[in-house]
Write an enzyme that holds these catalytic residues in place. Structure first.
Site, PDB file in Angstrom:
ATOM      1  N   TYR A 169       0.836  -1.201   0.000  1.00  0.00           N
ATOM      2  CA  TYR A 169       0.000   0.000   0.000  1.00  0.00           C
ATOM      3  C   TYR A 169       0.872   1.253   0.000  1.00  0.00           C
ATOM      4  CZ  TYR A 169      -3.461   3.474   1.333  1.00  0.00           C
ATOM      5  OH  TYR A 169      -4.265   4.590   1.365  1.00  0.00           O
ATOM      6  N   LYS A 173       1.024   4.300  -2.825  1.00  0.00           N
ATOM      7  CA  LYS A 173       0.779   5.715  -2.538  1.00  0.00           C
ATOM      8  C   LYS A 173       2.028   6.572  -2.761  1.00  0.00           C
ATOM      9  CE  LYS A 173      -3.572   5.541  -1.786  1.00  0.00           C
ATOM     10  NZ  LYS A 173      -4.510   6.196  -2.727  1.00  0.00           N
TER      11      LYS A 173
END
Length: 270
Positions: A169, A173
């Site tokens: 994740y 990002k």
């Protein structure tokens, strides 16, 4: 409505991905209040229709005469073919999009490197990175031709500072942050604006998804502090979009008052 200049958003057409729930839904509703036209896109059609009804109600309640056109589009941003055909599925009077809100994104699991499934890696990158990039590329061509447009990408505190248990994740990002920064530089000779919104802890379905439906585990993430809610981030998105045309809010980094980083927080306040 005092948090932004709504008159600048009247009759603007906004495309919001991941609009069926959470930040996406709250953002669509707030744009509706401001007198914008909103295209709501997500995978869950029934939930999209429910949010559309909330947009209609919010627009009527606001008393704003401008805008008020709403459409839903079933869209899985991880499906390249669906993005390619997106404009064909949008009503003719809403095809000239002014603002793109790349909100769709998610996280799966807390496994460490070496334990993460290939399927989870591919799923997160397909939505959080590849889908965002493909949709942006689709619309930025039109923005350049029309000499207008605003791209708002949902980043994260995870794109500023990595943390254990969030490697994939965080990687997605960080990619969003890099892509947004490069795009900002590439369109500097145009009127196109690029904004990245970077939230910290926001209590939505996000953590429930991360823990694969385990709400008890998800609730523990926010124990002892007051997290942000979807409407807090929606306000930042709509505020950034409502700035004068010559003003570009390049980044908004927003945290709950008791969070300082992905791993530094105070849990005695609640």
């Amino acid at each position: 409505m005092s948090v932004f200049n709504s008159s600048r958003l009247q009759d603007k057409t906004v495309l919001v991905t991941g609009a069926s729930v959470g930040i996406g839904a709250a953002t669509a509703i707030l744009f509706a209040k401001a007198g914008s036209n909103v295209i709501l896109a997500a995978r869950r059609k029934e939930q999209l229709e429910a949010v559309k009804e909330q947009c209609i109600a919010a627009h009527k309640q606001s008393g704003v005469q401008a805008g008020g056109k709403f459409a839903t589009v079933k869209l899985d941003v991880s499906d390249k073919k669906q993005i390619d055909s997106l404009l064909d599925n949008i009503p003719e009077d809403l095809k000239k999009i002014d603002i793109l809100v790349n909100n769709a994104g998610f996280v799966l699991g807390v496994e460490r490197v070496g334990e993460i499934s290939d399927d989870d890696v591919e799923a997160m990158f397909s939505v959080n990175v590849f889908g965002l990039i493909k949709l942006t590329q689709l619309l930025v061509k039109d923005f350049k031709a029309r000499k207008t447009g605003h791209i708002i990408n949902l980043g994260s505190v995870a794109g500023r500072e990595p943390y254990a248990g969030g490697s994939i994740y965080c990687a997605t990002k960080h990619a969003v942050k890099a892509f947004s920064g490069a795009l900002l530089r590439e369109v500097v000779d145009t009127p196109i604006r690029v904004t990245e919104i970077q939230p910290g802890m926001v209590e939505t379905e996000f953590s429930v998804t991360r823990f694969r439906g385990d709400k008890t585990a998800a609730d523990k993430v926010y124990e002892g502090l007051q997290p942000l809610v979807a409407e807090d981030i929606a306000e930042e998105i709509v505020w950034a979009a409502s700035r004068p045309p010559h003003v570009n809010i390049a980044e908004v980094f927003v945290l709950p008052v008791n969070q300082a980083s992905p791993t530094i927080n105070y849990r005695g306040a609640k």
